[in-house]
Design an enzyme around this catalytic site. Structure first.
Site, mmCIF file in Angstrom:
data_model
loop_
_atom_site.group_PDB
_atom_site.id
_atom_site.type_symbol
_atom_site.label_atom_id
_atom_site.label_comp_id
_atom_site.label_asym_id
_atom_site.label_seq_id
_atom_site.Cartn_x
_atom_site.Cartn_y
_atom_site.Cartn_z
ATOM 1 C CB SER A 86 -0.955 0.009 1.201
ATOM 2 O OG SER A 86 -1.992 -0.916 1.005
ATOM 3 C CE LYS A 89 -4.583 1.793 -0.531
ATOM 4 N NZ LYS A 89 -4.001 0.445 -0.503
ATOM 5 C CB SER A 144 -4.280 1.061 3.791
ATOM 6 O OG SER A 144 -3.374 0.926 2.737
#
Length: 398
Positions: A86, A89, A144
């Site tokens: 993640s 991101k 997340s």
């Protein structure tokens, strides 16, 4: 279920992965790159003479740099391509964050979360509920939430369009180790980045006030339908002190990640004495809080060794006048006395796939050792639960 762009999710992922699979190479495909300086392409630890690094660093790749100057103070396998989880991101936020006003509202449809990968971390978005853009980004940064990423991606023109924009953004940032397959960082063959690139994403993002605010937020109330809300907490343990991890003095954020394939990844930033440092740690051997422990040790080292001779630099984006740094095709030799390079592959299909990245401030905010095998196991189970459910304790309000 088809994306708003007209391409199916499966077709989009197939197209995105086609280029790197065709160019598959064994090992850290970018080890010969000169982006950021020749030393960052060398095997082994790179640091100035006479500055002892923390002991027992187990990460497959890491980097610590000065935020203001961009000087890389020390690194290990800075350009090694690994699954980012993640932490990718951050690039999603760099690409999409400025496109919508915080107060803009959006009513979520079934189609917008139908293509969220099974097993994803979720913040708990439900079709039929209206969210503000600010709330969606809180879902991205704090929990997340892949569901929040996909809603914002559909608002941005669809998942394939967002993936293409992220790849173009990576190229502009000169993050040429990065190949984007999905906007959420979930495990997909060919989805790769590096400690160097993730640090670039964080440095660029911190120039944005909204990015800084979201990644530093510890808790927020999230819509549950009607007038009800539930509380979400940031999963960054150095920020919140969860699971017995001591909060890091001056920590800003930025983004942590975990998947069963990538293991733990973390990119953070902290300010002390008017100086901000960036750190990225990818895939340490220890689970649970190990990634935070190693990140804290590297930050401590950086603040203690502020005058250390840099071993490289974080380059500026091309759109902001950064000089283009073309990859070198000649592998650099290890520095004298440098430790031997690690394995050339991470032992998985992801580690054997080459990427195609080249084709497309200050804020105020130590980690403790893991407490035994049983505690580590509990922490890892909690990580998996948070990543798959996006939950945690929910406090409903009326």
């Amino acid at each position: 279920m088809r994306d708003s762009s007209g391409l199916s999710r499966r077709a989009a992922l197939g197209l995105a992965a086609a280029v790197p699979l065709a160019a598959a190479t064994a090992g850290p495909a970018s080890a010969a790159t000169t982006i950021g300086g020749a030393r960052l392409g060398r095997a082994g630890v790179q640091t100035s003479d006479g500055t002892a690094l923390p002991k027992h660093l187990t990460a497959r790749a890491w980097l610590v740099a000065d935020h203001a100057s961009g000087q890389v103070l020390a690194s290990y396998q800075a350009h090694r391509r690994l699954a980012p989880a993640s932490t990718l991101k951050m690039l999603f936020a760099d690409t999409v964050l400025g496109k919508f006003e915080r107060t803009q509202t959006h009513r979520v449809t079934d189609a917008e979360i139908a293509d969220v990968p099974a097993g994803s971390s979720l913040v708990g978005i439900k079709p039929g509920i209206t969210y503000t853009v600010e709330q969606l980004w809180q879902g991205v940064f704090l929990r997340s939430g892949n569901d929040a990423v996909h809603v914002l991606s559909h608002m941005n023109g669809g998942v394939p369009a967002t993936v293409a924009e992220m790849q173009a953004k990576a190229k502009d940032l000169q993050a040429l180790d990065t190949h984007v397959v999905s906007p959420d960082g979930f495990d997909h063959p060919g989805q790769l980045s590096s400690a160097y690139d993730l640090t670039l994403f964080a440095r660029h993002g911190l120039a944005n006030a909204d990015f800084r605010g979201y990644c530093a937020t510890k808790t927020a109330d999230f819509p549950a339908g009607g007038k009800k809300t539930f509380q979400i907490q940031n999963t960054d343990r150095l920020l919140t002190g969860a699971w017995g991890v001591k909060t890091y003095d001056g920590l800003i954020g930025v983004k942590n990640g975990y998947t069963s394939h990538a293991g733990n990844t973390f990119t953070g930033a902290a300010t002390r004495g008017g100086r901000t440092l960036l750190v990225t740690v990818m895939h340490p051997k220890s689970g649970g809080s190990g990634v935070y422990e190693e990140a804290a040790q590297l930050l401590d080292w950086g603040f203690r060794n502020g005058t250390a001779e840099p071993v490289g630099t974080l380059v500026d984006p091309l759109s902001e006048g950064g000089a283009s740094a073309a990859p070198s095709h000649r592998a650099a030799k290890p520095a004298a006395g440098a430790p031997a390079a690690g394995p050339k592959s991470d032992g998985s299909p992801w580690g054997l796939v080459g990427g195609a990245g080249a084709a497309v401030v200050l804020l105020a905010g130590g980690a403790v050792a893991l407490r035994g095998r049983r505690r580590r196991t509990a922490q890892e189970a909690a990580d998996a639960s948070a990543e798959t459910s996006g939950g945690g304790r929910r406090r409903r309000k009326r």
